[in-house]
Design a protein around this motif. Sequence first.
Motif, mmCIF file in Angstrom:
data_model
loop_
_atom_site.group_PDB
_atom_site.id
_atom_site.type_symbol
_atom_site.label_atom_id
_atom_site.label_comp_id
_atom_site.label_asym_id
_atom_site.label_seq_id
_atom_site.Cartn_x
_atom_site.Cartn_y
_atom_site.Cartn_z
ATOM 1 N N TRP A 90 -2.443 -1.426 2.999
ATOM 2 C CA TRP A 90 -3.503 -2.457 2.595
ATOM 3 C C TRP A 90 -3.163 -3.578 3.450
ATOM 4 O O TRP A 90 -4.226 -3.933 4.117
ATOM 5 C CB TRP A 90 -2.673 -3.096 1.181
ATOM 6 C CG TRP A 90 -3.155 -4.468 0.772
ATOM 7 C CD1 TRP A 90 -4.486 -5.000 0.510
ATOM 8 C CD2 TRP A 90 -2.400 -5.679 0.614
ATOM 9 N NE1 TRP A 90 -4.502 -6.013 0.141
ATOM 10 C CE2 TRP A 90 -3.420 -6.785 0.420
ATOM 11 C CE3 TRP A 90 -0.988 -5.736 0.822
ATOM 12 C CZ2 TRP A 90 -2.982 -8.007 0.132
ATOM 13 C CZ3 TRP A 90 -0.596 -7.102 0.184
ATOM 14 C CH2 TRP A 90 -1.502 -8.179 -0.024
ATOM 15 N N ILE B 198 -7.418 -4.804 -2.080
ATOM 16 C CA ILE B 198 -8.340 -3.910 -1.421
ATOM 17 C C ILE B 198 -9.827 -3.821 -2.240
ATOM 18 O O ILE B 198 -10.525 -3.662 -1.500
ATOM 19 C CB ILE B 198 -7.531 -2.523 -1.382
ATOM 20 C CG1 ILE B 198 -8.343 -1.556 -0.591
ATOM 21 C CG2 ILE B 198 -7.560 -1.946 -2.914
ATOM 22 C CD1 ILE B 198 -7.437 -0.509 0.190
ATOM 23 N N GLY C 267 0.748 -1.179 -0.020
ATOM 24 C CA GLY C 267 -0.008 0.106 -0.112
ATOM 25 C C GLY C 267 0.772 1.382 0.047
ATOM 26 O O GLY C 267 0.182 2.469 0.277
ATOM 27 N N LYS D 32 -13.516 1.761 1.578
ATOM 28 C CA LYS D 32 -12.112 0.999 1.764
ATOM 29 C C LYS D 32 -10.857 1.347 2.247
ATOM 30 O O LYS D 32 -10.327 1.136 3.158
ATOM 31 C CB LYS D 32 -12.122 -0.088 0.781
ATOM 32 C CG LYS D 32 -13.207 -1.273 0.672
ATOM 33 C CD LYS D 32 -12.972 -2.309 -0.376
ATOM 34 C CE LYS D 32 -14.311 -2.995 -0.779
ATOM 35 N NZ LYS D 32 -14.972 -3.678 0.205
ATOM 36 N N LYS E 49 -9.211 1.561 5.932
ATOM 37 C CA LYS E 49 -7.703 1.018 5.921
ATOM 38 C C LYS E 49 -6.892 2.355 6.684
ATOM 39 O O LYS E 49 -6.087 1.776 7.444
ATOM 40 C CB LYS E 49 -7.099 0.594 4.712
ATOM 41 C CG LYS E 49 -7.749 -0.631 3.897
ATOM 42 C CD LYS E 49 -6.985 -1.901 4.483
ATOM 43 C CE LYS E 49 -7.378 -3.280 3.371
ATOM 44 N NZ LYS E 49 -7.161 -4.309 3.795
ATOM 45 N N THR F 277 -1.988 3.357 1.571
ATOM 46 C CA THR F 277 -3.257 2.813 2.080
ATOM 47 C C THR F 277 -3.302 1.882 3.222
ATOM 48 O O THR F 277 -4.199 1.239 3.764
ATOM 49 C CB THR F 277 -3.870 2.191 0.741
ATOM 50 O OG1 THR F 277 -3.071 0.987 0.518
ATOM 51 C CG2 THR F 277 -4.282 3.253 -0.423
#
Length: 377
Positions: free
Chosen positions: A291, A194, A137, A257, A261, A289
């Motif tokens: 992940w 994701i 991410g 989403k 996260k 992000t």
Amino acid sequence: MIPLSEPSLGGNEARYLRECIDTGYVSSAGPFVGRFEREFAAAVGAPRAVACASGTAALHVALLAAGAGPGSVVAVSDFTFIASANAAHYTGAALLLVDSEPETWNMNTELLHDEVVRRARLGRPIPDIVEVVHVLGHPARMEPLFELRDRFWIDIVEDAAESLGASWTEGTLAGRQVGTAGGAGCFSFNGNKIITAGGGGAIVTADHELADVAARLSDQAKAPGEHYRHDDVGFNYRLTNIAAAVASAQLEQLPDKVAAKRALAARYRESLRPLPVTPPPSADWADPTFWLYSILLDDPGLDPAKLVAALAADGIQTRRLWPPLHDQRPYRSADRIGGAVADDLYRRGLSLPSSAHLSEHDQRTVVAALASILAAS
Ligand SMILES: *Cc1c(COP(=O)(O)O)cnc(C)c1O
């Protein structure tokens, strides 16, 4: 059991699947494939997207379209999921494994840059393509790769399978999302990514010729005109309408989403602060992000495998990070630059439960279990 990462299918998935069944469009000829390609390109900020059967398939045809093949060299991140390397290997190219940088855990692109300049000066072969992976991410540092592209015509293919929604916040790429910096960017919609299609992938690009080549190769290299006429050895790599229906419904939830996260990561960062662990990278020039929220154990004497087992006994699923490619049987003899940072990430790394819908209660359970196991070790 609190799982490492579970898909959340809380949107229009069932409705769109029903549409596939009611209309009979279940395979690749169906309206959701084109719809997903258009919407995915728009979501990432790329002119074109080509949907594929998997992230690995997307990488394979993107690398072929970028010219990878026997006699060429693809430089790839040493610290990554093995699919990054396999896709390059399928093309017949030789691999050059590049170590990570400690700051982002991604390919040390400055190290690669300096080594390419050195090899060029010595008249030695240099890579034709860099397959840079944005791991876990977090975006990779791209500027040294742009220099290599401008000076040595080295193409850039991004493996953004784990980093959909991550972006750069500074420099020439400020405001741009991963996947849009190179000649092509590849994504995965496997169950643990994701967003998911059950299984699937996509290539995004601003290069319409590359998109056309990738689409043709993904569809058995059908020639225009006569049916059953093929002008190349292609692949059956198309996404099905069923998978695209799920992917379309998931894409509608992408902003939620990503936000979930990031909120999860902020809570982990805060609650793990007193523990002897290092949080995952978050460079000030990037908007990652997270992940899979992954930490490094500060005590080099601790064995992450033992922690994984102890947490599993408490009903918590965690996972070690990847052994570097240079330590995987198929790639042990591959050419490489460094590798000590990748080794260290493997020796100390651990991914914690990271489902977007993980409750605060379950997250507190994870942190408490980790704290008590660390205190006892
Ligand atoms: C998941 C993943 C892939 C492969 O994607 P699939 O859809 O599983 O084929 C490639 N590269 C990285 C870094 C991944 O995490």
